[in-house]
Design a protein around this motif. Sequence first.
Motif: not given
Length: 278
Positions: A52-65, A151-152, A161-170
């Motif tokens: 949403a305006p005024g927010y951004e999406i941050v991504r976190v990766t786990l080194q070990e799932p 998460y936001t 620039a606005p941040t976004f994530v597009v879900a996976g599609a097969g």
Amino acid sequence: MARLYDWRACRLTGILLPTANWKSTMQLTNHPIGNYRFLTGIAPYSAGVAAAPGYEIVRVTLQEPMPYAAGFQRIDQLLAAQNRPAQALCAVELRLPKPLTFQGFIDFNVGYRSLLAERNILVGEANPVARTNIAPAIAPPAEPSLYAFSYTVPAGNAQAAPTFVVAGAGDLRDQAVLAPEAVVRPGEHSLDALREKADCVMLVMQERLAGLGMNWAAATAVDLYTTENIHPLLSEAILQPIGKAAAHGVHWYYSHPPIADLVFEMDLRGIQREFRLL
């Protein structure tokens, strides 16, 4: 010349179209608490999210799932430490031990969705959280696991620039139909079949970007998930169509989509900040 993916070109190349139903039912909806908008999808996941305006999406990766139920507890802890509500969670990336049957995938989604419901993340009956869920071909986890999440937070730079994530599609002709009849050229592994599968998935990515009000130029990462040889298709079917985003290359995970009948999956994102939990 770059390939242009649109509904008319899809017809001309002989690709059967997803049903108009799926396209028409995707709607950009505000999450009332999470500070993001989501493109409505199906019960297990949304089609994508944008801050949403005024927010951004941050991504976190786990080194070990980690096993995904415990992974959700880790998410809870991180969000609480940053004074963010549980509803700020907007995207999840999971890893499976092996691909599932269609029914096994549907059954898995029931338990996954319950974790979101427990945290009051759902918006009515709509699931707002985007998701990618794949099965690594090498070194898979022993049980379904959390690999990454997004998460936001309040935006660190209002001019970014606005941040976004597009879900996976097969490679399904209709992403809303989790059944064998929706698979693009089932059981085929020829280059021509793989091209058709990739074309249909690229169409879904393009649709979801447009639904979020974004475009390929805004992408910072494009991910491919397949064990097929995609090198002959990489330039014409993927890199040329994504235009300026090709400057960042693509990240190929040697992995299977979550359903055994599928062979090609994609997702993408436009993110300013990404972190890794060691």
